[in-house]
Design an enzyme around this catalytic site. Structure first.
Site, mmCIF file in Angstrom:
data_model
loop_
_atom_site.group_PDB
_atom_site.id
_atom_site.type_symbol
_atom_site.label_atom_id
_atom_site.label_comp_id
_atom_site.label_asym_id
_atom_site.label_seq_id
_atom_site.Cartn_x
_atom_site.Cartn_y
_atom_site.Cartn_z
ATOM 1 N N HIS A 110 0.787 -1.183 -0.075
ATOM 2 C CA HIS A 110 -0.140 -0.008 -0.036
ATOM 3 C C HIS A 110 0.854 1.204 -0.020
ATOM 4 O O HIS A 110 0.749 2.268 -0.836
ATOM 5 C CB HIS A 110 -0.927 -0.062 1.273
ATOM 6 C CG HIS A 110 -1.581 1.210 1.427
ATOM 7 N ND1 HIS A 110 -2.887 1.642 1.003
ATOM 8 C CD2 HIS A 110 -1.292 2.427 2.168
ATOM 9 C CE1 HIS A 110 -3.412 2.597 1.066
ATOM 10 N NE2 HIS A 110 -2.377 3.350 1.943
ATOM 11 N N GLU A 111 1.815 1.265 0.858
ATOM 12 C CA GLU A 111 2.702 2.472 0.931
ATOM 13 C C GLU A 111 3.580 2.609 -0.301
ATOM 14 O O GLU A 111 3.870 3.647 -0.891
ATOM 15 C CB GLU A 111 3.736 2.299 2.159
ATOM 16 C CG GLU A 111 2.969 2.252 3.421
ATOM 17 C CD GLU A 111 2.187 3.411 3.692
ATOM 18 O OE1 GLU A 111 2.386 4.451 3.120
ATOM 19 O OE2 GLU A 111 0.957 3.264 4.365
ATOM 20 N N HIS A 114 1.740 4.457 -3.102
ATOM 21 C CA HIS A 114 1.754 6.028 -2.701
ATOM 22 C C HIS A 114 3.068 6.487 -3.562
ATOM 23 O O HIS A 114 2.863 7.636 -4.112
ATOM 24 C CB HIS A 114 1.860 6.351 -1.209
ATOM 25 C CG HIS A 114 0.660 6.304 -0.699
ATOM 26 N ND1 HIS A 114 -0.563 6.799 -1.087
ATOM 27 C CD2 HIS A 114 0.275 5.514 0.493
ATOM 28 C CE1 HIS A 114 -1.483 6.576 -0.150
ATOM 29 N NE2 HIS A 114 -0.970 6.051 0.815
ATOM 30 N N HIS A 118 3.321 9.195 -6.665
ATOM 31 C CA HIS A 118 4.061 10.195 -6.599
ATOM 32 C C HIS A 118 4.913 10.131 -7.752
ATOM 33 O O HIS A 118 5.181 11.385 -8.617
ATOM 34 C CB HIS A 118 5.002 10.320 -5.478
ATOM 35 C CG HIS A 118 5.899 11.488 -5.467
ATOM 36 N ND1 HIS A 118 7.012 11.542 -4.456
ATOM 37 C CD2 HIS A 118 5.762 12.543 -5.600
ATOM 38 C CE1 HIS A 118 7.634 12.590 -4.634
ATOM 39 N NE2 HIS A 118 6.885 13.349 -5.440
#
Length: 241
Positions: A110-111, A114, A118
């Site tokens: 999940h991280e 991100h 980005h």
């Protein structure tokens, strides 16, 4: 106008109905927090078939996405994982970094979602990052301004108005966070399945972990909206006096 107060028979004592909005927000937050902790605890005890740790999974996902300028760091705590777009650092907690559980790999993925957002210029993430300074300022100063406005009465309307505008920026931040988090989870689940990092029932378990985590953001946004509604009701009541 509907009264915002409900008397209970004791002279000078009244229950402000707008506190019900606060209580609803508290229950939503507590329920969502309990849900994510329950799901994470359950699947933290489920090792993934590849015995790959959260940190290893993150490294593999970032490489597959062609991202080589994001550092992976270990931080203390539980469920304190996050991606820092300013410094390009993906931080994984004690319960994720070195754990080979399905839950750990799910959170790490999940991280990474991100980080991929980005890299690819995902607009909601860019917008959320841009609004962070305003939201932080609004969170710190909005309530003091609103309190001053309430104390001063009509003469303090300008303070109340500014406070509500700043608090609206906080609400906007939480609303913008929703598509960012849901998109990151969607990317994570797709990567885990297509890469074979997780397979079979492990993918279903990962979906449950990330779905529970998403509910905390939904509850947080709902709580902020309820608080804004309460502020508007209180302001309207004071103006009608």
């Amino acid at each position: 106008m509907i009264s915002l107060y409900m008397g209970y028979g004791y002279p000078g004592f009244y229950f402000d109905r707008t506190y019900l909005l606060v209580l609803i927000g508290v229950f939503l937050s507590l329920g969502a927090s309990a849900m994510v902790r329950s799901a994470f605890s359950k699947y933290s005890g489920m090792p993934n078939g590849r015995r790959i740790t959260g940190a290893q999974a993150a490294g593999e996902i970032l490489r597959q996405a062609g991202i080589y300028d994001v550092r992976i760091e270990h931080i203390s705590g539980s469920l304190t994982d996050h991606y820092d777009p300013k410094n390009k650092v993906l931080r994984l907690s004690d319960t994720v970094y070195g754990s080979a559980s399905v839950a750990a790999v799910s959170v790490a993925a999940h991280e990474c979602g991100h980080a991929i957002q980005h890299q690819r210029g995902y607009v909601p993430l860019s917008l959320r990052t841009a609004i962070v300074p305003i939201a932080n300022f609004g969170s710190a100063i909005s309530w003091p301004l609103i309190l001053v406005g309430i104390i001063l009465g009509g003469a303090g309307n300008i303070f109340t108005t500014i406070g509500i505008i700043l608090f609206t920026a906080v609400v906007a931040f939480h609303i913008i966070t929703l598509p960012v988090e849901f998109n990151a989870s969607g990317r994570a689940l797709k990567i885990l399945k297509e890469s074979g990092m997780l397979y079979g029932d492990e993918n279903a378990a990962a979906a449950k972990v990330l779905r529970a985590a998403a509910m905390t953001y939904v509850a947080s946004a709902a709580t902020m909206i309820l608080q804004l509604l309460r502020l508007l009701l209180i302001t309207r009541r004071n103006n009608d006096r």
